[in-house]
Design an enzyme around this catalytic site. Sequence first.
Site, PDB file in Angstrom:
ATOM      1  N   LYS A  43       0.838  -1.206   0.000  1.00  0.00           N
ATOM      2  CA  LYS A  43       0.000   0.000   0.000  1.00  0.00           C
ATOM      3  C   LYS A  43       0.872   1.254   0.000  1.00  0.00           C
ATOM      4  CE  LYS A  43      -0.338  -0.100   5.067  1.00  0.00           C
ATOM      5  NZ  LYS A  43      -1.194  -0.505   6.207  1.00  0.00           N
ATOM      6  N   ARG A 137     -11.683  -0.086  14.499  1.00  0.00           N
ATOM      7  CA  ARG A 137     -11.334   0.547  13.237  1.00  0.00           C
ATOM      8  C   ARG A 137     -11.869  -0.363  12.143  1.00  0.00           C
ATOM      9  NH1 ARG A 137      -5.049   1.414  11.744  1.00  0.00           N
ATOM     10  NH2 ARG A 137      -5.542  -0.555  10.772  1.00  0.00           N
ATOM     11  N   TYR A 265      12.732  32.153   8.107  1.00  0.00           N
ATOM     12  CA  TYR A 265      11.526  32.864   8.541  1.00  0.00           C
ATOM     13  C   TYR A 265      11.505  33.042  10.057  1.00  0.00           C
ATOM     14  CZ  TYR A 265       9.452  32.156   3.908  1.00  0.00           C
ATOM     15  OH  TYR A 265       9.186  32.177   2.576  1.00  0.00           O
TER      16      TYR A 265
END
EC number: 5.1.1.1
Length: 371
Positions: A43, A137, A265
């Site tokens: 997968k 699940r 940043y």
Amino acid sequence: MTRLRRPRSTATEPTLEIDLSAIAANTRRFAAATQGEVMAVVKADGFGHGLGDVARVALTNGASWLGVTSIAEGVAVRATGLTAPVLSWLNPVEVDVETACRNRLDLAVPSVGHLDAIVAAGCPMRIHLQLDTGLARDGAAPEEWLELVAAARRAEAAGQITVVGVMGHLPAADRPGHPANAEGRLALQCGAELAVRAGLRPVVRHLAATAATLTDPSTHLDLVRIGVGLIGIDPSGSTRLRSALRLVAPVVQVRRVPAGTGVGYGHTYVTDRPTTLALLPIGYADGLPRAASGRAEVLVAGRRRPVTGLISMDQTVVDLGDDPVEQGSEAVVFGPGDEGEPAAGEWAEWAGTIPHEIVTGIGPRVQRCVR
Ligand SMILES: *Cc1c(COP(=O)(O)O)cnc(C)c1O
């Protein structure tokens, strides 16, 4: 995405090198570790390593099944010409049974609704009854199991399907002594027993993935499903496997800066001495987790160097100190560790995640190179 096949290069652009010999060695190790069959779980593009390559290498090194989560991934496997059995286990009720049938995919079935839809499609599919063994699940809830087994038995007797497997999945296999694992194993064995008593003849009962396969032979049953272990990650930390990935990027710019220079940043890092900074053209859009900023290291010119400032979308800055490093040098972001470079697992720790997320998250801009 183009996949080049060539020997290790000095990178002129960010490149993910995929070492198929590592996948071969890992597969052989799992095949030797179990009496059961090995399903190679490919997968998520073979955990980011290339679905077709991982599938082919695994099948020639001891695996005999392939596992995927969707019909689309199963079709991608068949498009490579491989003929081994392929199981898809995360399908919606309205799954495209016709495509699954044409591509000879086995389907996991977690509910009577899923089963009915498969029967209605009129193709005699091979199915694996899927029991939820502790994750809340995927899979049937325990209280729905007997009804699912009975419905499957009726459909099989009517020649509409064949039940070839019963499957579950362990909730805490990376923590071997966790009581939920023993409960999950008992639930699966009991569920399979109920299926047999109902008249079904599943030939493969399967439960274990990488961690359970390495730590608990009582979970192996007839087949083990190995995903992340094939590509060299052991979630249980019990076994040294060979990592198949090496991520490199070129140093595209080197500059000397004075003390007190804010980097990136927000100036989250300010140099405390004159130093040399190297710029790598790779950032969080390519899968380097921004959350690792301030902790991460990469290997440049034989030494680990700190990543400084915030990792940005396309760029990462590394502090070289006073070492002379040329533009065009190679930075090793992670790899198997042969040269002292970080492992994907270290990146995972720096970012507060697991190595699976690092290796499956490398973005499409990064060139792939299969060795
Ligand atoms: C992903 C997956 C596997 C493979 O797990 P690894 O820990 O990567 O070996 C096995 N079974 C199921 C149901 C999965 O979803």
